[in-house]
Design a protein around this motif. Structure first.
Motif, PDB file in Angstrom:
ATOM      1  N   SER A  96      41.730  55.612  -6.471  1.00 37.42           N
ATOM      2  CA  SER A  96      40.293  55.353  -6.403  1.00 37.42           C
ATOM      3  C   SER A  96      39.795  55.053  -7.814  1.00 37.42           C
ATOM      4  CB  SER A  96      39.568  56.578  -5.846  1.00 37.42           C
ATOM      5  OG  SER A  96      38.176  56.366  -5.888  1.00 37.42           O
ATOM      6  N   ASP A  97      39.257  53.859  -7.990  1.00 39.57           N
ATOM      7  CA  ASP A  97      38.756  53.433  -9.307  1.00 39.57           C
ATOM      8  C   ASP A  97      37.265  53.109  -9.201  1.00 39.57           C
ATOM      9  OD1 ASP A  97      39.061  52.855 -12.041  1.00 39.57           O
ATOM     10  OD2 ASP A  97      39.415  50.739 -11.639  1.00 39.57           O
ATOM     11  N   GLU A  98      36.517  54.039  -8.593  1.00 42.86           N
ATOM     12  CA  GLU A  98      35.083  53.818  -8.376  1.00 42.86           C
ATOM     13  C   GLU A  98      34.322  53.575  -9.672  1.00 42.86           C
ATOM     14  OE1 GLU A  98      33.438  56.101  -4.631  1.00 42.86           O
ATOM     15  OE2 GLU A  98      34.747  57.449  -5.775  1.00 42.86           O
ATOM     16  N   ASP A  99      34.752  54.234 -10.755  1.00 45.84           N
ATOM     17  CA  ASP A  99      34.065  54.070 -12.045  1.00 45.84           C
ATOM     18  C   ASP A  99      34.646  52.921 -12.875  1.00 45.84           C
ATOM     19  OD1 ASP A  99      36.494  55.080 -12.908  1.00 45.84           O
ATOM     20  OD2 ASP A  99      35.628  56.807 -13.960  1.00 45.84           O
ATOM     21  N   GLU A 100      35.637  52.224 -12.326  1.00 45.40           N
ATOM     22  CA  GLU A 100      36.284  51.067 -12.965  1.00 45.40           C
ATOM     23  C   GLU A 100      37.012  51.411 -14.262  1.00 45.40           C
ATOM     24  OE1 GLU A 100      34.190  47.304 -13.006  1.00 45.40           O
ATOM     25  OE2 GLU A 100      32.714  48.088 -11.597  1.00 45.40           O
ATOM     26  N   SER A 101      37.343  52.676 -14.477  1.00 42.34           N
ATOM     27  CA  SER A 101      38.001  53.052 -15.738  1.00 42.34           C
ATOM     28  C   SER A 101      39.405  52.460 -15.850  1.00 42.34           C
ATOM     29  CB  SER A 101      38.033  54.573 -15.885  1.00 42.34           C
ATOM     30  OG  SER A 101      38.735  55.159 -14.808  1.00 42.34           O
ATOM     31  N   VAL A 102      40.135  52.376 -14.742  1.00 45.19           N
ATOM     32  CA  VAL A 102      41.485  51.797 -14.784  1.00 45.19           C
ATOM     33  C   VAL A 102      41.374  50.276 -14.919  1.00 45.19           C
ATOM     34  CG1 VAL A 102      43.715  51.588 -13.611  1.00 45.19           C
ATOM     35  CG2 VAL A 102      42.392  53.703 -13.395  1.00 45.19           C
ATOM     36  N   ARG A 103      40.467  49.693 -14.163  1.00 43.66           N
ATOM     37  CA  ARG A 103      40.275  48.241 -14.193  1.00 43.66           C
ATOM     38  C   ARG A 103      39.858  47.764 -15.587  1.00 43.66           C
ATOM     39  NH1 ARG A 103      40.233  44.685  -9.923  1.00 43.66           N
ATOM     40  NH2 ARG A 103      40.308  46.233  -8.297  1.00 43.66           N
ATOM     41  N   LYS A 104      39.066  48.568 -16.284  1.00 41.08           N
ATOM     42  CA  LYS A 104      38.642  48.202 -17.641  1.00 41.08           C
ATOM     43  C   LYS A 104      39.837  48.090 -18.583  1.00 41.08           C
ATOM     44  CE  LYS A 104      33.964  49.982 -17.346  1.00 41.08           C
ATOM     45  NZ  LYS A 104      33.246  51.237 -17.268  1.00 41.08           N
ATOM     46  N   LEU A 105      40.881  48.883 -18.328  1.00 46.15           N
ATOM     47  CA  LEU A 105      42.080  48.835 -19.161  1.00 46.15           C
ATOM     48  C   LEU A 105      42.952  47.618 -18.853  1.00 46.15           C
ATOM     49  CD1 LEU A 105      43.182  52.577 -18.855  1.00 46.15           C
ATOM     50  CD2 LEU A 105      42.132  51.491 -20.855  1.00 46.15           C
ATOM     51  N   TYR A 106      42.940  47.184 -17.582  1.00 44.60           N
ATOM     52  CA  TYR A 106      43.877  46.156 -17.119  1.00 44.60           C
ATOM     53  C   TYR A 106      43.252  44.793 -16.847  1.00 44.60           C
ATOM     54  CZ  TYR A 106      47.678  49.449 -16.892  1.00 44.60           C
ATOM     55  OH  TYR A 106      48.664  50.333 -17.234  1.00 44.60           O
ATOM     56  N   GLY A 107      41.929  44.723 -16.750  1.00 40.82           N
ATOM     57  CA  GLY A 107      41.274  43.443 -16.494  1.00 40.82           C
ATOM     58  C   GLY A 107      40.742  43.347 -15.080  1.00 40.82           C
ATOM     59  N   LYS A 108      39.784  42.477 -14.916  1.00 40.63           N
ATOM     60  CA  LYS A 108      39.116  42.290 -13.624  1.00 40.63           C
ATOM     61  C   LYS A 108      39.934  41.394 -12.716  1.00 40.63           C
ATOM     62  CE  LYS A 108      34.919  44.083 -14.605  1.00 40.63           C
ATOM     63  NZ  LYS A 108      34.651  45.375 -14.077  1.00 40.63           N
ATOM     64  N   GLY A 109      39.661  41.516 -11.424  1.00 43.69           N
ATOM     65  CA  GLY A 109      40.272  40.601 -10.471  1.00 43.69           C
ATOM     66  C   GLY A 109      41.437  41.199  -9.721  1.00 43.69           C
ATOM     67  N   ARG A 110      42.023  40.350  -8.938  1.00 38.47           N
ATOM     68  CA  ARG A 110      43.147  40.723  -8.084  1.00 38.47           C
ATOM     69  C   ARG A 110      44.424  40.419  -8.857  1.00 38.47           C
ATOM     70  NH1 ARG A 110      43.172  37.703  -2.599  1.00 38.47           N
ATOM     71  NH2 ARG A 110      45.061  38.448  -1.648  1.00 38.47           N
TER      72      ARG A 110
END
Length: 142
Positions: A96-110
């Motif tokens: 669960s990345d509701e706060d986007e903390s993991v996505r911020k490290l790896y980049g947006k998108g699929r």
């Protein structure tokens, strides 16, 4: 495709800790032990994303046979992930990345990353991941 945000093949994968439907996940725990396929998608229970995760489910024994942990990452809550995993018998963790903390490290998108046991990004694919391609890349790692 080699780029995903600022990360490139050959970079050290950013470490993170996050909650999943299977309990806490710390990327550091896989270092020296298992390769990781880190698959970012947008939401559970939607046809495209469901198909993507069911493809991983279908091939999970192949990934596990190659000492590779699949981790799904989306904005969904733990509760939604638990319902989705139960309904479709998904055995790998859904983060669960509701706060986007993991996505911020790896980049947006699929985006899907193949991270080796040393924590190095070996392959990056934007869009729908092709399991055959990932499995081929994993076989070359060891």
């Amino acid at each position: 495709p080699v780029l995903a945000g600022a990360l490139e093949v050959g970079d050290k994968a950013p470490l993170f800790e996050a909650a999943s439907d299977k309990g806490p996940i710390n990327l550091r725990d896989y270092r020296g032990k298992q390769n990781v396929v880190l698959a970012f998608y947008f939401a559970d229970f939607t046809p495209v994303w469901k198909g993507e995760l069911l493809a991983f489910k279908k091939d999970i024994n192949k990934f596990e046979g190659l000492n590779t942990q699949v981790l799904g990452v989306s904005y969904d809550s733990i509760e939604t992930h638990k319902k989705f995993a139960a309904e479709y018998d998904i055995t790998f963790p859904l983060i669960s990345d509701e706060d986007e903390s993991v996505r911020k490290l790896y980049g947006k998108g699929r985006i899907t990353f193949l991270i080796d046991k040393k924590g190095i990004i070996q392959y990056i694919q934007k869009g729908v991941p092709k399991n055959r391609k990932f499995l081929k890349k994993i076989k070359k790692l060891d």
